[in-house]
Write a protein that holds these residues in place. Structure first.
Motif, PDB file in Angstrom:
ATOM      1  N   GLN A  90      -6.332   8.051  11.313  1.00 36.00           N
ATOM      2  CA  GLN A  90      -4.976   7.876  10.788  1.00 36.00           C
ATOM      3  C   GLN A  90      -4.631   6.408  10.585  1.00 36.00           C
ATOM      4  OE1 GLN A  90      -3.137   9.988  14.058  1.00 36.00           O
ATOM      5  NE2 GLN A  90      -2.360  11.535  12.632  1.00 36.00           N
ATOM      6  N   LEU A  91      -5.138   5.539  11.447  1.00 31.47           N
ATOM      7  CA  LEU A  91      -4.771   4.124  11.399  1.00 31.47           C
ATOM      8  C   LEU A  91      -5.425   3.388  10.241  1.00 31.47           C
ATOM      9  CD1 LEU A  91      -3.393   1.625  12.662  1.00 31.47           C
ATOM     10  CD2 LEU A  91      -5.497   1.288  13.979  1.00 31.47           C
ATOM     11  N   VAL A  92      -6.729   3.526  10.102  1.00 33.69           N
ATOM     12  CA  VAL A  92      -7.479   2.785   9.088  1.00 33.69           C
ATOM     13  C   VAL A  92      -7.986   3.759   8.044  1.00 33.69           C
ATOM     14  CG1 VAL A  92      -9.412   1.234   8.648  1.00 33.69           C
ATOM     15  CG2 VAL A  92      -8.180   1.078  10.821  1.00 33.69           C
ATOM     16  N   ILE A  93      -7.545   3.556   6.804  1.00 30.14           N
ATOM     17  CA  ILE A  93      -7.833   4.492   5.722  1.00 30.14           C
ATOM     18  C   ILE A  93      -8.362   3.713   4.522  1.00 30.14           C
ATOM     19  CG2 ILE A  93      -6.817   6.211   4.156  1.00 30.14           C
ATOM     20  CD1 ILE A  93      -4.515   6.370   6.369  1.00 30.14           C
ATOM     21  N   ASP A  94      -9.444   4.182   3.946  1.00 27.86           N
ATOM     22  CA  ASP A  94      -9.967   3.562   2.727  1.00 27.86           C
ATOM     23  C   ASP A  94      -9.220   4.170   1.541  1.00 27.86           C
ATOM     24  OD1 ASP A  94     -11.368   2.648   0.508  1.00 27.86           O
ATOM     25  OD2 ASP A  94     -13.327   2.904   1.452  1.00 27.86           O
ATOM     26  N   PRO A  95      -8.433   3.352   0.818  1.00 30.19           N
ATOM     27  CA  PRO A  95      -7.663   3.904  -0.296  1.00 30.19           C
ATOM     28  C   PRO A  95      -8.478   4.127  -1.563  1.00 30.19           C
ATOM     29  CG  PRO A  95      -7.297   1.565  -0.174  1.00 30.19           C
ATOM     30  CD  PRO A  95      -8.194   1.930   0.988  1.00 30.19           C
ATOM     31  N   GLY A  96      -9.732   3.675  -1.569  1.00 28.09           N
ATOM     32  CA  GLY A  96     -10.526   3.787  -2.791  1.00 28.09           C
ATOM     33  C   GLY A  96      -9.841   3.030  -3.908  1.00 28.09           C
ATOM     34  N   SER A  97      -9.715   3.641  -5.037  1.00 23.64           N
ATOM     35  CA  SER A  97      -9.054   2.991  -6.174  1.00 23.64           C
ATOM     36  C   SER A  97      -7.587   3.388  -6.285  1.00 23.64           C
ATOM     37  CB  SER A  97      -9.791   3.340  -7.469  1.00 23.64           C
ATOM     38  OG  SER A  97      -9.745   4.745  -7.675  1.00 23.64           O
ATOM     39  N   SER A  98      -7.032   3.959  -5.219  1.00 24.05           N
ATOM     40  CA  SER A  98      -5.655   4.473  -5.261  1.00 24.05           C
ATOM     41  C   SER A  98      -4.686   3.637  -4.429  1.00 24.05           C
ATOM     42  CB  SER A  98      -5.637   5.921  -4.772  1.00 24.05           C
ATOM     43  OG  SER A  98      -6.438   6.723  -5.591  1.00 24.05           O
ATOM     44  N   VAL A  99      -4.796   2.329  -4.521  1.00 26.97           N
ATOM     45  CA  VAL A  99      -3.904   1.464  -3.742  1.00 26.97           C
ATOM     46  C   VAL A  99      -2.449   1.740  -4.100  1.00 26.97           C
ATOM     47  CG1 VAL A  99      -3.216  -0.935  -3.316  1.00 26.97           C
ATOM     48  CG2 VAL A  99      -5.638  -0.314  -3.352  1.00 26.97           C
ATOM     49  N   HIS A 100      -2.163   1.988  -5.361  1.00 29.27           N
ATOM     50  CA  HIS A 100      -0.768   2.243  -5.758  1.00 29.27           C
ATOM     51  C   HIS A 100      -0.198   3.469  -5.045  1.00 29.27           C
ATOM     52  CE1 HIS A 100      -2.837   4.979  -8.521  1.00 29.27           C
ATOM     53  NE2 HIS A 100      -1.668   5.576  -8.747  1.00 29.27           N
ATOM     54  N   ARG A 101      -1.035   4.455  -4.782  1.00 23.00           N
ATOM     55  CA  ARG A 101      -0.575   5.638  -4.046  1.00 23.00           C
ATOM     56  C   ARG A 101      -0.257   5.281  -2.603  1.00 23.00           C
ATOM     57  NH1 ARG A 101      -4.661   8.746  -7.247  1.00 23.00           N
ATOM     58  NH2 ARG A 101      -3.382   9.909  -8.717  1.00 23.00           N
ATOM     59  N   SER A 102      -1.109   4.459  -2.011  1.00 20.45           N
ATOM     60  CA  SER A 102      -0.873   4.025  -0.630  1.00 20.45           C
ATOM     61  C   SER A 102       0.431   3.255  -0.523  1.00 20.45           C
ATOM     62  CB  SER A 102      -2.039   3.144  -0.154  1.00 20.45           C
ATOM     63  OG  SER A 102      -3.263   3.813  -0.310  1.00 20.45           O
ATOM     64  N   LEU A 103       0.619   2.294  -1.410  1.00 16.03           N
ATOM     65  CA  LEU A 103       1.826   1.471  -1.370  1.00 16.03           C
ATOM     66  C   LEU A 103       3.086   2.309  -1.541  1.00 16.03           C
ATOM     67  CD1 LEU A 103       0.651  -1.609  -3.482  1.00 16.03           C
ATOM     68  CD2 LEU A 103       1.104  -1.576  -1.022  1.00 16.03           C
ATOM     69  N   ALA A 104       3.006   3.359  -2.332  1.00 18.48           N
ATOM     70  CA  ALA A 104       4.178   4.207  -2.578  1.00 18.48           C
ATOM     71  C   ALA A 104       4.735   4.799  -1.287  1.00 18.48           C
ATOM     72  CB  ALA A 104       3.819   5.326  -3.557  1.00 18.48           C
ATOM     73  N   ALA A 105       3.885   4.974  -0.291  1.00 21.54           N
ATOM     74  CA  ALA A 105       4.309   5.608   0.965  1.00 21.54           C
ATOM     75  C   ALA A 105       4.995   4.638   1.917  1.00 21.54           C
ATOM     76  CB  ALA A 105       3.097   6.218   1.669  1.00 21.54           C
ATOM     77  N   PHE A 106       4.802   3.336   1.736  1.00 16.47           N
ATOM     78  CA  PHE A 106       5.281   2.344   2.696  1.00 16.47           C
ATOM     79  C   PHE A 106       6.787   2.101   2.595  1.00 16.47           C
ATOM     80  CE2 PHE A 106       1.036  -0.254   2.317  1.00 16.47           C
ATOM     81  CZ  PHE A 106       0.328   0.806   2.808  1.00 16.47           C
ATOM     82  N   ASP A 107       7.362   1.667   3.721  1.00 19.07           N
ATOM     83  CA  ASP A 107       8.732   1.152   3.740  1.00 19.07           C
ATOM     84  C   ASP A 107       8.728  -0.371   3.744  1.00 19.07           C
ATOM     85  OD1 ASP A 107      10.397   3.605   4.020  1.00 19.07           O
ATOM     86  OD2 ASP A 107       9.144   3.865   5.795  1.00 19.07           O
ATOM     87  N   LEU A 108       7.616  -0.942   4.196  1.00 17.81           N
ATOM     88  CA  LEU A 108       7.473  -2.387   4.291  1.00 17.81           C
ATOM     89  C   LEU A 108       5.987  -2.722   4.196  1.00 17.81           C
ATOM     90  CD1 LEU A 108       9.142  -4.844   6.665  1.00 17.81           C
ATOM     91  CD2 LEU A 108       6.685  -4.654   6.795  1.00 17.81           C
ATOM     92  N   THR A 130       5.806  -2.941  -6.389  1.00 17.49           N
ATOM     93  CA  THR A 130       6.161  -1.576  -6.011  1.00 17.49           C
ATOM     94  C   THR A 130       7.576  -1.515  -5.428  1.00 17.49           C
ATOM     95  OG1 THR A 130       3.822  -1.108  -5.612  1.00 17.49           O
ATOM     96  CG2 THR A 130       5.370   0.410  -4.639  1.00 17.49           C
ATOM     97  N   GLY A 131       8.165  -2.679  -5.193  1.00 18.03           N
ATOM     98  CA  GLY A 131       9.523  -2.726  -4.652  1.00 18.03           C
ATOM     99  C   GLY A 131       9.560  -2.757  -3.140  1.00 18.03           C
ATOM    100  N   LEU A 132       8.468  -3.193  -2.525  1.00 19.43           N
ATOM    101  CA  LEU A 132       8.437  -3.249  -1.062  1.00 19.43           C
ATOM    102  C   LEU A 132       8.837  -4.626  -0.555  1.00 19.43           C
ATOM    103  CD1 LEU A 132       5.046  -1.433  -0.448  1.00 19.43           C
ATOM    104  CD2 LEU A 132       7.333  -0.551   0.053  1.00 19.43           C
ATOM    105  N   PRO A 133       9.721  -4.680   0.434  1.00 20.97           N
ATOM    106  CA  PRO A 133       9.928  -5.956   1.116  1.00 20.97           C
ATOM    107  C   PRO A 133       8.635  -6.296   1.852  1.00 20.97           C
ATOM    108  CG  PRO A 133      11.192  -4.211   2.185  1.00 20.97           C
ATOM    109  CD  PRO A 133      10.515  -3.603   1.003  1.00 20.97           C
ATOM    110  N   ALA A 134       8.372  -7.582   2.022  1.00 19.68           N
ATOM    111  CA  ALA A 134       7.100  -7.988   2.615  1.00 19.68           C
ATOM    112  C   ALA A 134       7.302  -8.961   3.768  1.00 19.68           C
ATOM    113  CB  ALA A 134       6.217  -8.644   1.554  1.00 19.68           C
ATOM    114  N   VAL A 135       6.413  -8.851   4.737  1.00 21.91           N
ATOM    115  CA  VAL A 135       6.278  -9.851   5.788  1.00 21.91           C
ATOM    116  C   VAL A 135       4.819 -10.296   5.709  1.00 21.91           C
ATOM    117  CG1 VAL A 135       6.290 -10.311   8.259  1.00 21.91           C
ATOM    118  CG2 VAL A 135       8.069  -8.857   7.251  1.00 21.91           C
ATOM    119  N   ALA A 136       4.627 -11.590   5.489  1.00 26.24           N
ATOM    120  CA  ALA A 136       3.273 -12.104   5.309  1.00 26.24           C
ATOM    121  C   ALA A 136       3.129 -13.447   6.007  1.00 26.24           C
ATOM    122  CB  ALA A 136       2.967 -12.252   3.822  1.00 26.24           C
ATOM    123  N   THR A 137       1.898 -13.755   6.351  1.00 28.03           N
ATOM    124  CA  THR A 137       1.645 -15.032   7.005  1.00 28.03           C
ATOM    125  C   THR A 137       1.527 -16.145   5.973  1.00 28.03           C
ATOM    126  OG1 THR A 137      -0.703 -14.441   7.082  1.00 28.03           O
ATOM    127  CG2 THR A 137       0.578 -14.081   9.088  1.00 28.03           C
TER     128      THR A 137
END
Length: 187
Positions: A90-108, A130-137
């Motif tokens: 559940q923690l580490v998932i290979d998105p393959g070529s579907s990064v946009h699908r992964s991002l769609a699920a996030f709140d941040l 995608t419209g996500l707020p971000a926290v980045a280093t």
């Protein structure tokens, strides 16, 4: 921006496939499973938030690198020790070529990369689109992409408490999150 955009139907479908309820606050990261991405700092920051009573969930999307299988085992072990409440699958998932699908699920979107690890991170630009707020280093060109307190927060690398504090600000303030989401998409 045609592919990386807010999509409520895709969000619902992807969250369901991940076992994430609508009410859960999902912090997500996208990046190869490598020490350069600093996933362990993000895991520790999320663990601190959970200990402080924030009901947050973490998912890391990234490709396994054959040269980094020990690193992956280490971050999964860390997640189990700090009790993130998720299995390795559940923690580490290979998105393959579907990064946009992964991002769609996030709140941040969170990126905890270490010094000298990034140029201008593509995944960060995709998350903002995608419209996500971000926290980045503060590595590479991150400050050129994230507008401080408008589209997200930039924290110093290797700073678990700073990372957790910035994520906590966004997670606990729906109005701030909505404002950042709109600003992120408009950039």
């Amino acid at each position: 921006t045609d592919i990386f955009r807010p999509d409520p139907a895709l969000r619902k479908k992807t969250r369901a496939s991940l076992g994430i309820a609508d009410s859960q606050f999902l912090i997500g990261s996208v990046g190869n499973i490598s020490p350069m991405k600093g996933h362990e700092y993000l895991i520790e920051a999320v663990a601190g938030l959970r200990e402080a009573g924030f009901p947050v969930t973490l998912r890391i999307f990234g490709a396994d690198l054959q040269s980094q299988l020990e690193y992956k085992a280490n971050i999964v072990s860390l997640a189990e020790r700090v009790d993130l409440g998720v299995s390795a699958q559940q923690l580490v998932i290979d998105p393959g070529s579907s990064v946009h699908r992964s991002l769609a699920a996030f709140d941040l979107f969170a990126m905890a990369s270490v010094p000298a690890a990034e140029g201008v991170p593509t995944a960060l630009m995709e998350a903002l689109s995608t419209g996500l707020p971000a926290v980045a280093t503060n590595v590479g060109g991150v400050r050129e992409v994230v507008r401080e307190a408008e589209t997200g927060f930039v924290v110093e690398p290797l700073d678990v408490s700073g990372l957790g504090e910035a994520i906590g600000k966004i997670a606990s303030d729906p109005l701030l999150r909505d404002r950042m989401s709109i600003s992120a998409r408009l950039d």
